[in-house]
Motif scaffolding. Structure first.
Motif, PDB file in Angstrom:
ATOM      1  N   SER A  84      -8.649   3.757 -48.648  1.00 62.52           N
ATOM      2  CA  SER A  84      -7.482   2.950 -48.989  1.00 62.52           C
ATOM      3  C   SER A  84      -6.821   3.440 -50.265  1.00 62.52           C
ATOM      4  O   SER A  84      -5.872   2.833 -50.747  1.00 62.52           O
ATOM      5  N   GLY A  85      -7.318   4.556 -50.845  1.00 62.73           N
ATOM      6  CA  GLY A  85      -6.893   5.012 -52.152  1.00 62.73           C
ATOM      7  C   GLY A  85      -5.586   5.777 -52.158  1.00 62.73           C
ATOM      8  O   GLY A  85      -4.886   5.882 -51.147  1.00 62.73           O
ATOM      9  N   PRO A  86      -5.249   6.360 -53.322  1.00 65.53           N
ATOM     10  CA  PRO A  86      -3.953   7.031 -53.467  1.00 65.53           C
ATOM     11  C   PRO A  86      -3.830   8.332 -52.676  1.00 65.53           C
ATOM     12  O   PRO A  86      -2.727   8.831 -52.499  1.00 65.53           O
ATOM     13  N   TYR A  87      -4.965   8.886 -52.191  1.00 64.02           N
ATOM     14  CA  TYR A  87      -4.925  10.132 -51.429  1.00 64.02           C
ATOM     15  C   TYR A  87      -5.745   9.997 -50.155  1.00 64.02           C
ATOM     16  O   TYR A  87      -6.624   9.146 -50.042  1.00 64.02           O
ATOM     17  N   ARG A  88      -5.405  10.861 -49.193  1.00 61.07           N
ATOM     18  CA  ARG A  88      -6.207  11.013 -47.989  1.00 61.07           C
ATOM     19  C   ARG A  88      -6.494  12.503 -47.796  1.00 61.07           C
ATOM     20  O   ARG A  88      -5.790  13.361 -48.345  1.00 61.07           O
ATOM     21  N   VAL A  89      -7.524  12.819 -47.036  1.00 61.72           N
ATOM     22  CA  VAL A  89      -7.841  14.214 -46.761  1.00 61.72           C
ATOM     23  C   VAL A  89      -6.794  14.785 -45.825  1.00 61.72           C
ATOM     24  O   VAL A  89      -6.539  14.251 -44.745  1.00 61.72           O
ATOM     25  N   LYS A  90      -6.178  15.891 -46.256  1.00 64.10           N
ATOM     26  CA  LYS A  90      -5.155  16.550 -45.436  1.00 64.10           C
ATOM     27  C   LYS A  90      -5.770  17.654 -44.592  1.00 64.10           C
ATOM     28  O   LYS A  90      -5.383  17.855 -43.435  1.00 64.10           O
ATOM     29  N   GLY A  91      -6.708  18.393 -45.168  1.00 60.47           N
ATOM     30  CA  GLY A  91      -7.343  19.481 -44.439  1.00 60.47           C
ATOM     31  C   GLY A  91      -8.477  20.059 -45.251  1.00 60.47           C
ATOM     32  O   GLY A  91      -8.603  19.818 -46.448  1.00 60.47           O
ATOM     33  N   TYR A  92      -9.311  20.838 -44.600  1.00 59.55           N
ATOM     34  CA  TYR A  92     -10.434  21.452 -45.315  1.00 59.55           C
ATOM     35  C   TYR A  92     -10.974  22.638 -44.533  1.00 59.55           C
ATOM     36  O   TYR A  92     -10.771  22.760 -43.312  1.00 59.55           O
ATOM     37  N   GLU A  93     -11.637  23.520 -45.243  1.00 59.66           N
ATOM     38  CA  GLU A  93     -12.404  24.609 -44.668  1.00 59.66           C
ATOM     39  C   GLU A  93     -13.777  24.523 -45.301  1.00 59.66           C
ATOM     40  O   GLU A  93     -13.923  24.678 -46.521  1.00 59.66           O
ATOM     41  N   ALA A  94     -14.769  24.209 -44.490  1.00 55.87           N
ATOM     42  CA  ALA A  94     -16.101  23.877 -45.001  1.00 55.87           C
ATOM     43  C   ALA A  94     -16.588  24.904 -46.012  1.00 55.87           C
ATOM     44  O   ALA A  94     -16.601  26.113 -45.737  1.00 55.87           O
ATOM     45  N   GLY A  95     -16.956  24.406 -47.178  1.00 53.61           N
ATOM     46  CA  GLY A  95     -17.523  25.261 -48.209  1.00 53.61           C
ATOM     47  C   GLY A  95     -16.526  26.081 -48.979  1.00 53.61           C
ATOM     48  O   GLY A  95     -16.910  26.752 -49.954  1.00 53.61           O
ATOM     49  N   ARG A  96     -15.233  26.026 -48.629  1.00 53.64           N
ATOM     50  CA  ARG A  96     -14.260  26.904 -49.281  1.00 53.64           C
ATOM     51  C   ARG A  96     -13.108  26.162 -49.937  1.00 53.64           C
ATOM     52  O   ARG A  96     -12.745  26.464 -51.074  1.00 53.64           O
ATOM     53  N   THR A  97     -12.548  25.195 -49.257  1.00 54.48           N
ATOM     54  CA  THR A  97     -11.404  24.489 -49.827  1.00 54.48           C
ATOM     55  C   THR A  97     -11.259  23.132 -49.164  1.00 54.48           C
ATOM     56  O   THR A  97     -11.625  22.945 -47.995  1.00 54.48           O
ATOM     57  N   VAL A  98     -10.758  22.160 -49.931  1.00 52.81           N
ATOM     58  CA  VAL A  98     -10.445  20.848 -49.383  1.00 52.81           C
ATOM     59  C   VAL A  98      -9.150  20.383 -50.045  1.00 52.81           C
ATOM     60  O   VAL A  98      -8.957  20.561 -51.249  1.00 52.81           O
ATOM     61  N   THR A  99      -8.253  19.816 -49.234  1.00 48.62           N
ATOM     62  CA  THR A  99      -6.923  19.424 -49.704  1.00 48.62           C
ATOM     63  C   THR A  99      -6.692  17.941 -49.449  1.00 48.62           C
ATOM     64  O   THR A  99      -6.982  17.430 -48.353  1.00 48.62           O
ATOM     65  N   TYR A 100      -6.163  17.265 -50.474  1.00 50.22           N
ATOM     66  CA  TYR A 100      -5.830  15.846 -50.378  1.00 50.22           C
ATOM     67  C   TYR A 100      -4.321  15.695 -50.545  1.00 50.22           C
ATOM     68  O   TYR A 100      -3.703  16.362 -51.376  1.00 50.22           O
ATOM     69  N   GLU A 101      -3.723  14.793 -49.755  1.00 49.89           N
ATOM     70  CA  GLU A 101      -2.301  14.520 -49.877  1.00 49.89           C
ATOM     71  C   GLU A 101      -2.080  13.092 -50.363  1.00 49.89           C
ATOM     72  O   GLU A 101      -2.803  12.168 -49.974  1.00 49.89           O
ATOM     73  N   ARG A 102      -1.099  12.933 -51.230  1.00 50.12           N
ATOM     74  CA  ARG A 102      -0.792  11.607 -51.749  1.00 50.12           C
ATOM     75  C   ARG A 102      -0.246  10.729 -50.631  1.00 50.12           C
ATOM     76  O   ARG A 102       0.578  11.161 -49.827  1.00 50.12           O
ATOM     77  N   VAL A 103      -0.717   9.497 -50.580  1.00 52.48           N
ATOM     78  CA  VAL A 103      -0.264   8.544 -49.566  1.00 52.48           C
ATOM     79  C   VAL A 103       1.081   7.990 -50.013  1.00 52.48           C
ATOM     80  O   VAL A 103       1.159   7.256 -51.006  1.00 52.48           O
ATOM     81  N   ALA A 104       2.136   8.357 -49.319  1.00 52.43           N
ATOM     82  CA  ALA A 104       3.494   8.000 -49.756  1.00 52.43           C
ATOM     83  C   ALA A 104       3.691   6.489 -49.839  1.00 52.43           C
ATOM     84  O   ALA A 104       4.379   5.988 -50.734  1.00 52.43           O
ATOM     85  N   ASP A 105       3.099   5.750 -48.906  1.00 46.52           N
ATOM     86  CA  ASP A 105       3.253   4.296 -48.912  1.00 46.52           C
ATOM     87  C   ASP A 105       1.984   3.614 -49.421  1.00 46.52           C
ATOM     88  O   ASP A 105       1.622   2.527 -48.973  1.00 46.52           O
ATOM     89  N   TYR A 106       1.313   4.263 -50.359  1.00 50.21           N
ATOM     90  CA  TYR A 106       0.079   3.712 -50.926  1.00 50.21           C
ATOM     91  C   TYR A 106       0.313   2.285 -51.403  1.00 50.21           C
ATOM     92  O   TYR A 106       1.215   2.018 -52.200  1.00 50.21           O
ATOM     93  N   TRP A 107      -0.496   1.388 -50.905  1.00 44.64           N
ATOM     94  CA  TRP A 107      -0.298  -0.035 -51.174  1.00 44.64           C
ATOM     95  C   TRP A 107      -0.400  -0.369 -52.670  1.00 44.64           C
ATOM     96  O   TRP A 107       0.237  -1.321 -53.136  1.00 44.64           O
ATOM     97  N   GLY A 108      -1.179   0.392 -53.451  1.00 40.36           N
ATOM     98  CA  GLY A 108      -1.460   0.038 -54.835  1.00 40.36           C
ATOM     99  C   GLY A 108      -0.618   0.754 -55.863  1.00 40.36           C
ATOM    100  O   GLY A 108      -0.925   0.688 -57.061  1.00 40.36           O
ATOM    101  N   LYS A 109       0.461   1.417 -55.441  1.00 39.97           N
ATOM    102  CA  LYS A 109       1.217   2.234 -56.400  1.00 39.97           C
ATOM    103  C   LYS A 109       1.848   1.417 -57.524  1.00 39.97           C
ATOM    104  O   LYS A 109       2.112   1.947 -58.607  1.00 39.97           O
ATOM    105  N   ASP A 110       2.095   0.135 -57.302  1.00 38.16           N
ATOM    106  CA  ASP A 110       2.702  -0.705 -58.334  1.00 38.16           C
ATOM    107  C   ASP A 110       1.719  -1.659 -59.000  1.00 38.16           C
ATOM    108  O   ASP A 110       2.122  -2.498 -59.817  1.00 38.16           O
ATOM    109  N   VAL A 111       0.443  -1.543 -58.664  1.00 33.19           N
ATOM    110  CA  VAL A 111      -0.579  -2.318 -59.379  1.00 33.19           C
ATOM    111  C   VAL A 111      -0.593  -1.841 -60.829  1.00 33.19           C
ATOM    112  O   VAL A 111      -0.604  -0.627 -61.086  1.00 33.19           O
ATOM    113  N   PRO A 112      -0.560  -2.720 -61.815  1.00 32.69           N
ATOM    114  CA  PRO A 112      -0.449  -2.278 -63.222  1.00 32.69           C
ATOM    115  C   PRO A 112      -1.476  -1.224 -63.632  1.00 32.69           C
ATOM    116  O   PRO A 112      -1.131  -0.278 -64.346  1.00 32.69           O
ATOM    117  N   ALA A 113      -2.715  -1.359 -63.181  1.00 34.05           N
ATOM    118  CA  ALA A 113      -3.747  -0.399 -63.570  1.00 34.05           C
ATOM    119  C   ALA A 113      -3.588   0.950 -62.888  1.00 34.05           C
ATOM    120  O   ALA A 113      -4.246   1.930 -63.269  1.00 34.05           O
TER     121      ALA A 113
END
Length: 618
Positions: free
Chosen positions: A223-252
């Motif tokens: 439910s966080g600000p990012y989700r897994v976009k893609g990965y290659e086991a043991g070499r690279t992992v990519t996260y993309e920002r969730v554009a409609d992230y529910w918590g973007k305006d939470v003060p913290a």
């Protein structure tokens, strides 16, 4: 770079079975208190109920761009909550926690998934009221049932840390769809509501039908600000920002996690990664090697102003790094033997000859803070220690603890003489160049390492030990093997560390308590079994105010130091950073952290200039 989310990620690496009951309705009148927007360990909250963002963020920071980070070794799992496997770097980005910790207060938290927190004055329970708008990435709401399921699952199927960390929780209940209640053994554990706030919440519906302890190698739902976009086991992992992230305006959360994409590139070791950084493979390096810091960063990007090298002072507690004894080994059960071995580490020469004078010797488990002991015990600290006088070394009360010092010449003759005298007192003698005991057994052991960087520090130490007739072999293994051997306590000595915060508490049980000494996977890697330490740990946890916490922590520190459980190393009081000049930063830096990567952002003009310079060189 400690942030509330990253510290929570560290907590996710551990867990234990408490056998808690299933969620049932609670009596509302019995567990009801005025709601608050945050919790402070001691004292008042800095931020008022109507605060809109932390002072150390830019609330209108631009979003966009790609941030590339380094990782070492490999990964084969997206579940950081269990001991099995190597979890992917950054996986905590996909989760939300109940609260977020403020990095400009010693220990205060503000609502994240939780809109408000209820807690009585004696802190015998805590309830979190979830935000109705909180959503998983598949659009389903986050509920109190998810929180209960998460807690039960972690303590039943996770790694051993939670036995100590959550040991005072006796009941967890969903009292409504959006309210979860934690009931404690009793009052006094002031930290427990805060560490429960750090709980990363998992989606019950996604995990149903899956084996949590042996999960599929696939990106989980969060439910966080990012989700897994893609990965290659043991070499690279990519996260993309969730554009409609529910918590973007939470003060913290406002003004944080600004990159559209965060990618982790894996490298076999730090030296290879250093060259890759200079070629532009990733964006920032927090350098932990004084040799590389002094010698490895003269490169065209720095000369052209496209990269920046700087030291940033911090006020973080240094904690303890050192040569860590496994006292389960018969040779290290003798405190005098452990003390003697400490005289073989020549810090002054090491710092001058190998580390460019970049470090300060560590002489406390809570160095660089008011929590560390010094001088002789007095006042409240002495009052805590006095009942244990007959069970503690006399030096605890009569002698200021100091680490051995040398003249830095590289020939610590006097220290080695002192070490040999202590070893003789312990029943050892040199015969034909070998230190042996009355049974004719030689004193020998293996120093297990995970980083080749440490070999240049360890080998001179081993050479000094050899002058005492001690055979200390040095072995460097890959991260997976090191993790497995440390988890199983299958080592003689390691280079290890015990990180600390401004407000130590429940985690001290896992570090030092007798109950954790034989539980594989616990952080009591030393094997400390001392009723006095157990009692002082509880004093730390039950401290009613800051003054009492400081006194209890100093008492614990002093007893640990005189136990000679580690040979203390060194620490730096600055962050050493080298990074490509593509970032914007808030005007105010957090007092107890760096603010990277969560409060920085990618400046389009700077990033374009760096890219144009690189194209011009290709």
């Amino acid at each position: 770079m400690p942030t509330a989310r990253l510290r929570a990620a560290a907590v996710l690496l551990l867990g234990f079975a408490l056998g808690l009951p299933a969620a049932v309705p609670a009596a509302a009148a019995e567990y009801s208190a005025p709601p608050s927007h945050g919790i402070a360990m001691h004292g008042d909250l800095k931020y008022a109920p109507d605060f809109t963002h932390f002072e150390y963020v830019e609330p209108n920071a631009p979003k966009g761009g790609t941030l590339v980070s380094e990782a070492t070794g490999s990964f084969d799992s997206f579940n950081p909550f269990i001991l099995r496997g190597q979890p992917a770097s950054g996986v905590a980005l996909i989760y939300d926690t109940l609260t977020e910790q403020a990095q400009d207060e010693p220990f205060s938290e503000y609502g994240a998934l939780a809109e408000s927190i209820e807690m009585p004055a004696d802190r015998s329970w805590v309830a979190f009221n979830l935000r109705p708008e909180a959503r998983w990435h598949d659009g389903r709401p986050v509920t109190a049932g998810d929180v209960v399921w998460t807690f039960d699952t972690l303590v039943e199927k996770g790694a051993p840390f939670y036995r100590a960390y959550y040991g005072d929780v006796v009941e967890v209940k969903a009292t409504s769809e959006h309210r979860v209640l934690f009931v404690f053994k009793g009052p006094g554990n002031r930290e427990l509501p805060l560490i429960l706030g750090q709980l990363a919440v998992l989606p019950k519906h996604w995990w149903q039908g899956k084996d949590f302890a042996n999960p599929p190698f696939e990106p989980p739902l969060g439910s966080g600000p990012y989700r897994v976009k893609g990965y290659e086991a043991g070499r690279t992992v990519t996260y993309e920002r969730v554009a409609d992230y529910w918590g973007k305006d939470v003060p913290a959360m406002r003004g944080r996690w600004n990159a559209d994409t965060i990618r982790y590139e894996y490298f076999r070791d730090r030296d290879i990664a250093t060259e890759a950084f200079k070629a532009g493979a990733f964006d920032l390096r927090a350098e932990n090697s004084s040799k590389r810091w002094a010698t490895a960063y003269s490169f065209p990007g720095l000369d052209a102003g496209m990269a920046i090298k700087e030291e940033v002072p911090h006020q973080n507690v240094a904690g303890m790094q050192g040569f860590v004894f496994n006292t389960r080994r018969p040779v290290f059960r003798d405190r005098t033997v452990r003390e003697a071995i400490g005289y073989a580490f020549d810090f002054e020469w090491t710092n001058k000859a190998l580390m460019y004078g970049a470090y300060t010797r560590t002489d406390s488990y809570f160095d660089n803070s008011e929590l560390g002991s010094s001088g002789l015990p007095t006042g409240a600290e002495l009052a805590l220690l006095e009942p244990f006088r007959d069970r503690l070394p006399p030096e605890v009360f009569t002698t200021e603890f100091t680490v051995p010092k040398t003249d830095g010449s590289g020939n610590p003759r006097q220290n080695l003489r002192t070490a040999l005298k202590l070893l003789r007192e312990a029943g050892w003698a040199v015969k034909n160049g070998v230190l042996t005991n009355a049974e004719g057994q030689a004193l020998s052991f293996e120093i297990l390492l995970v980083s080749p960087d440490m070999e240049r520090i360890v080998l001179p130490f081993a050479a000094n030990l050899e002058k005492l007739g001690i055979k200390a072999s040095v072995r460097t293994v890959d991260p997976a093997q090191f993790q497995n051997r440390v988890r199983d306590f299958d080592f003689d000595m390691i280079v290890g560390s015990f990180g600390q915060s401004q407000s130590p508490g429940n985690e001290q049980r896992d570090y030092w308590s007798s109950a954790m000494a034989d539980l594989k996977g616990s952080r009591n890697v030393i094997g400390v079994r001392d009723p006095v330490v157990d009692a002082l740990v509880e004093k730390v946890i039950q401290a009613p105010d800051r003054e009492a916490l400081v006194a209890a922590t100093r008492a614990l520190d002093r007893v640990l130091l005189w136990g000679f459980y580690v040979v203390p190393h060194f620490h730096s009081e600055t962050y050493r950073l080298v990074y490509w000049n593509k970032f914007g930063k808030p005007a105010v830096a957090p007092k107890y952290g760096l603010g990277y990567p969560d409060t920085w952002w990618i400046d389009p003009a700077k990033a374009a200039a760096v890219e144009a310079w690189r194209r011009g060189r290709s």
